[in-house]
Scaffold this motif. Structure first.
Motif, mmCIF file in Angstrom:
data_model
loop_
_atom_site.group_PDB
_atom_site.id
_atom_site.type_symbol
_atom_site.label_atom_id
_atom_site.label_comp_id
_atom_site.label_asym_id
_atom_site.label_seq_id
_atom_site.Cartn_x
_atom_site.Cartn_y
_atom_site.Cartn_z
ATOM 1 N N GLN A 39 0.825 -1.199 0.000
ATOM 2 C CA GLN A 39 0.000 0.000 0.000
ATOM 3 C C GLN A 39 0.865 1.257 0.000
ATOM 4 N N LEU A 40 1.938 1.269 0.809
ATOM 5 C CA LEU A 40 2.838 2.418 0.851
ATOM 6 C C LEU A 40 3.516 2.618 -0.500
ATOM 7 N N GLN A 41 3.947 1.531 -1.144
ATOM 8 C CA GLN A 41 4.598 1.647 -2.447
ATOM 9 C C GLN A 41 3.642 2.215 -3.499
ATOM 10 N N SER A 42 2.376 1.847 -3.442
ATOM 11 C CA SER A 42 1.431 2.396 -4.415
ATOM 12 C C SER A 42 1.162 3.877 -4.130
ATOM 13 N N LYS A 43 1.133 4.272 -2.855
ATOM 14 C CA LYS A 43 0.964 5.682 -2.523
ATOM 15 C C LYS A 43 2.172 6.502 -2.973
ATOM 16 N N ILE A 44 3.376 5.960 -2.810
ATOM 17 C CA ILE A 44 4.594 6.658 -3.240
ATOM 18 C C ILE A 44 4.596 6.825 -4.754
ATOM 19 N N LEU A 47 2.538 9.911 -5.785
ATOM 20 C CA LEU A 47 2.864 11.243 -5.262
ATOM 21 C C LEU A 47 3.140 12.221 -6.397
ATOM 22 N N LYS A 48 2.779 13.469 -6.151
ATOM 23 C CA LYS A 48 2.996 14.519 -7.154
ATOM 24 C C LYS A 48 3.438 15.787 -6.432
ATOM 25 N N ALA A 49 3.798 16.799 -7.192
ATOM 26 C CA ALA A 49 4.230 18.066 -6.616
ATOM 27 C C ALA A 49 3.097 18.666 -5.782
ATOM 28 N N GLY A 50 3.457 19.151 -4.599
ATOM 29 C CA GLY A 50 2.483 19.741 -3.696
ATOM 30 C C GLY A 50 2.059 18.827 -2.559
ATOM 31 N N ILE A 60 9.980 16.518 7.445
ATOM 32 C CA ILE A 60 8.646 16.774 6.914
ATOM 33 C C ILE A 60 8.775 17.861 5.869
ATOM 34 N N GLY A 61 8.234 17.624 4.694
ATOM 35 C CA GLY A 61 8.355 18.617 3.638
ATOM 36 C C GLY A 61 7.307 18.451 2.571
ATOM 37 N N THR A 62 7.369 19.363 1.600
ATOM 38 C CA THR A 62 6.438 19.376 0.481
ATOM 39 C C THR A 62 7.210 19.070 -0.793
ATOM 40 N N ILE A 63 6.675 18.183 -1.602
ATOM 41 C CA ILE A 63 7.333 17.824 -2.859
ATOM 42 C C ILE A 63 7.212 18.996 -3.823
ATOM 43 N N THR A 64 8.352 19.384 -4.394
ATOM 44 C CA THR A 64 8.338 20.458 -5.392
ATOM 45 C C THR A 64 8.504 19.917 -6.809
ATOM 46 N N ALA A 65 9.201 18.778 -6.943
ATOM 47 C CA ALA A 65 9.385 18.168 -8.260
ATOM 48 C C ALA A 65 9.555 16.664 -8.102
ATOM 49 N N VAL A 66 9.121 15.942 -9.108
ATOM 50 C CA VAL A 66 9.206 14.480 -9.094
ATOM 51 C C VAL A 66 10.184 14.053 -10.178
ATOM 52 N N LYS A 67 11.171 13.229 -9.794
ATOM 53 C CA LYS A 67 12.120 12.655 -10.744
ATOM 54 C C LYS A 67 11.878 11.149 -10.810
ATOM 55 N N ASP A 68 12.663 10.469 -11.626
ATOM 56 C CA ASP A 68 12.479 9.024 -11.777
ATOM 57 C C ASP A 68 12.677 8.270 -10.465
ATOM 58 N N ALA A 69 13.803 8.513 -9.801
ATOM 59 C CA ALA A 69 14.130 7.754 -8.588
ATOM 60 C C ALA A 69 14.160 8.611 -7.337
ATOM 61 N N SER A 70 13.773 9.886 -7.445
ATOM 62 C CA SER A 70 13.853 10.765 -6.283
ATOM 63 C C SER A 70 12.808 11.872 -6.354
ATOM 64 N N PHE A 71 12.728 12.620 -5.258
ATOM 65 C CA PHE A 71 11.852 13.784 -5.159
ATOM 66 C C PHE A 71 12.686 14.979 -4.740
ATOM 67 N N LEU A 72 12.307 16.154 -5.197
ATOM 68 C CA LEU A 72 12.846 17.391 -4.645
ATOM 69 C C LEU A 72 11.830 17.866 -3.627
ATOM 70 N N VAL A 73 12.294 18.039 -2.372
ATOM 71 C CA VAL A 73 11.401 18.341 -1.257
ATOM 72 C C VAL A 73 11.829 19.651 -0.610
ATOM 73 N N ARG A 74 10.862 20.543 -0.404
ATOM 74 C CA ARG A 74 11.126 21.788 0.316
ATOM 75 C C ARG A 74 10.754 21.541 1.773
ATOM 76 N N SER A 75 11.762 21.670 2.660
ATOM 77 C CA SER A 75 11.512 21.404 4.069
ATOM 78 C C SER A 75 11.417 22.684 4.890
ATOM 79 N N ALA A 76 11.965 23.759 4.382
ATOM 80 C CA ALA A 76 11.863 25.063 5.038
ATOM 81 C C ALA A 76 11.701 26.098 3.931
ATOM 82 N N GLU A 77 11.780 27.352 4.282
ATOM 83 C CA GLU A 77 11.549 28.409 3.290
ATOM 84 C C GLU A 77 12.466 28.292 2.076
ATOM 85 N N ALA A 89 8.659 7.667 4.243
ATOM 86 C CA ALA A 89 8.067 6.774 5.240
ATOM 87 C C ALA A 89 6.561 6.882 5.250
ATOM 88 N N GLY A 90 6.035 8.009 4.819
ATOM 89 C CA GLY A 90 4.596 8.171 4.816
ATOM 90 C C GLY A 90 4.185 9.496 4.240
#
Length: 97
Positions: A39-44, A47-50, A60-77, A89-90
């Motif tokens: 279930q976690l793998q299907s949720k991952i 995932l999309k930006a935002g 804890i952060g917000t996804i800004t961009a999705v790549k093939d094997a990774s995410f760009l995540v904004r964790s602070a300003e 993890a979730g």
């Protein structure tokens, strides 16, 4: 009848209880964990930006961009981290204050 023969056999008497214990462990521990992981793998995969996520390291952060094997995540300003998909993890559904 077959069960009685196995229980009376000297060398194989331990085999039946061990198989029963393994079966109980499989049904109560291993199978639910595999279902949760799928279930976690299907949720991952969805995932999309935002989307807000939590990593295995506790970031804890917000996804800004999705790549093939990774995410760009904004964790602070102004901090943007690149994390592997396997580090998620979730999904953070609760608004942090």
């Amino acid at each position: 009848m077959f069960l009685l023969i196995l229980l009376q056999a000297g060398g194989f008497g331990f085999l039946v209880p061990m198989l029963l214990v393994f079966g109980v462990f499989y049904l109560l521990l291993i199978r639910p964990q595999q279902k949760k992981q799928r279930q976690l793998q299907s949720k991952i995969a969805d995932l999309k930006a935002g989307d807000k996520i939590v990593t295995t390291g506790g970031v804890i952060g917000t996804i800004t961009a999705v790549k093939d094997a990774s995410f760009l995540v904004r964790s602070a300003e102004k901090s943007i981290l690149e994390i592997a998909r396997t580090a998620v993890a979730g999904i953070d559904t609760e608004e942090t204050k």
